[in-house]
Enzyme design. Structure first.
Site, short mmCIF file in Angstrom:
data_model
loop_
_atom_site.label_atom_id
_atom_site.label_comp_id
_atom_site.label_asym_id
_atom_site.label_seq_id
_atom_site.Cartn_x
_atom_site.Cartn_y
_atom_site.Cartn_z
N SER A 27 -11.86 -15.82 4.53
CA SER A 27 -13.28 -15.62 4.75
C SER A 27 -13.55 -14.14 5.01
CB SER A 27 -13.73 -16.47 5.94
OG SER A 27 -14.33 -15.68 6.94
N LYS A 28 -14.58 -13.63 4.32
CA LYS A 28 -14.91 -12.21 4.46
C LYS A 28 -15.21 -11.86 5.90
CE LYS A 28 -17.02 -11.30 0.04
NZ LYS A 28 -18.22 -10.96 -0.69
N ARG A 29 -15.77 -12.82 6.63
CA ARG A 29 -16.15 -12.53 8.00
C ARG A 29 -14.93 -12.54 8.92
NH1 ARG A 29 -18.69 -16.62 9.63
NH2 ARG A 29 -18.96 -17.50 7.56
#
Ligand code: GLU
Length: 479
Positions: A239-241
């Protein structure tokens, strides 16, 4: 076998992602291993989302990773005339047709199909309508055979494919005349003579339709190799976050290009039980037959370990080249190259897994000032610069003041420390060394005390010991 030609074909719509970087690396390594060519193609046909900034970032990331290309960067938009030409050719041969269905009509028919519990693919309404160029606003669709396998022998997944009936006649040209991804990618791969398409497994669903385009053009498709996706620790989707996924971020965190490339190549590929690969060893050993079929985990601890192995063995000159900006940032000033810096880096390279950590360690010996009043020093100051240590540090400082520059080296310093210990009832060296260490570095950890003092230098050490004595006296007075 014809000369291998691979390509990396990123869309310039974001940063260089971990997964894309590995795709680039595999294409590069495969081409290099087989003495072939590696082509860089920027797929910028989505004009709204493509930016020059992203293109620049992608290129910088590849350069940093040492993935050099033989051709390119080609820009897909520069090939627009070829895309048009091929679509016209497909229209002329009857392999493609104009479709005048409006978006709304398609939406309605799709909804009705889905409501019946069936899967929607284009229903072929315009397939035999024989629309000419004057049919008004229209798209162009590829005419698929009603059934039959659109298959390929994937170098990683083996025999793969999907039946044409499940795919439907997809659009290859939008109503504004722009060619769509499937068409552009096939035309460019043909024109650029690409022999092997190595890309993420997220492209598997695209391949059958692309095979159909090759067939319509009567051109043999390249060999496909779909690489399983990278997942995070525990098998979770990246996940990019939550996860670091931008190559530039890893770079900023102080990973070496050598470490990063090594870690990336091992996510999904193995060569016996070897872990450490230089760039040349990757070229020498990389092939697709040892790329696994299951998704591969990106393990940050492994990255740190791999990176550390490269930090430990990197050539000094190259290590300092890469360390310098991190060190300058931390110290707030540049640092002279020379034997002193080399000695410090050599002493510390075991203690830093990244360039950031290594710079922090080197700064212990290289910083120009130590602030014992700093928040970060408080714990060590309280523990080691106790009033009870005052007489010892005073005696040592007096003796060190008498040690001239010529004798300010490990052997000279050792004599002074040993004398003070002997005079104080055979005191253990640590009892003396620890307050001195805190006085000159501001912290409780450094290399051996003689080496530490020698590298910091006489003038700075005496000045810092003076400041520490003052502080200890104040503490003694207020106790
Ligand atoms: N431009 C596509 C992407 O960034 C890659 C196309 C391909 O590899 O076939 O996902």
């Amino acid at each position: 076998m014809p000369k291998v030609r691979t390509r990396f074909a990123p869309s310039p719509t974001g940063f260089l992602h971990l997964g894309s970087a590995r795709t680039a690396l595999y294409n590069w390594a495969f081409a290099r291993h087989h003495g072939g060519d590696f082509v860089l193609r920027i797929e910028d046909t989505d004009r709204e989302r493509s930016t020059l900034e992203s293109e620049k970032g992608l290129i910088e990331g590849l350069e940093w990773l040492g993935l050099d290309w033989d051709e390119g960067p080609h820009r897909q938009t520069d090939q627009a005339h070829r895309h048009t030409e091929v679509i016209d050719q497909l229209l002329a041969s009857g392999a493609a047709y104009r479709c005048a269905c409006t978006k709304q009509e398609l939406e309605e028919r799709k909804e009705a199909t889905v409501a019946r519990g069936e899967k929607w693919t284009y229903d072929g309404r315009c397939r035999d309508a024989g629309h000419g160029p004057e049919c008004g606003e229209h798209t162009v669709r590829l005419r698929l055979p009603p059934e039959g396998l659109l298959g390929w022998d994937d170098l990683i997944f083996g025999p793969s494919g999907q039946d044409a009936s499940e795919i439907g006649d997809k659009i290859i040209r939008r109503s504004d005349g722009g060619a769509l991804y499937h068409l552009t990618v096939v035309v460019d791969d043909i024109d650029m003579g690409i022999t092997h398409v190595i890309r993420g497994a997220d492209h598997v669903p695209n391949t059958p339709f692309q095979i159909a385009i090759y067939r319509a053009l009567d051109i043999a498709p390249p060999i496909f190799a779909h690489v399983p996706l990278i997942v995070g620790p525990g098998g979770k989707k990246l996940s990019k976050r939550r996860d670091p996924v931008a190559i530039e971020q890893f770079r900023a965190e102080g990973y070496l290009a050598d470490g990063m490339r090594n870690w990336l190549v091992r996510i999904g590929w193995s060569s016996g039980d070897e872990e450490i690969f230089s760039r040349d060893e990757i070229i020498d050993k990389f092939d697709l037959d040892h790329v696994g079929r299951s998704s591969a985990q990106a393990d940050p601890d492994k990255l740190a370990w791999v990176n550390h192995q490269h930090i430990k063995t990197l050539d000094m000159e190259a290590l300092i080249d890469q360390l310098e900006p991190f060190l300058a940032e931390l110290l707030g000033h540049g640092i002279a190259r020379g034997p002193r810096l080399e000695r410090v880096v050599d002493l510390m390279r075991d203690r830093g897994k990244t360039l950031v950590e290594l710079a922090e360690q080197c700064a212990i010996l290289l910083r120009e000032e130590v602030d014992l009043a700093a928040e970060s020093a408080q714990k060590a100051v309280k523990k080691h610069l106790k009033p009870s240590a005052l007489p010892l540090v005073e005696a040592l400082t007096a003796r060190l003041t008498g040690l001239d520059e010529a004798h300010w080296n490990e052997a000279g310093l050792e004599q002074v420390f040993e004398a003070i210990c002997a005079e104080n009832g055979d005191l253990k060296l640590g009892k003396l060394a620890q307050p001195v260490r805190v006085a000159v570095t501001g912290g409780p950890v450094s290399p051996g005390i003689y080496e530490t003092l020698a590298l910091i230098g006489r003038a700075s050490c005496l000045e810092r010991l003076g400041a520490a004595l003052e502080l200890m006296r104040e503490r003694a007075a207020s106790a």
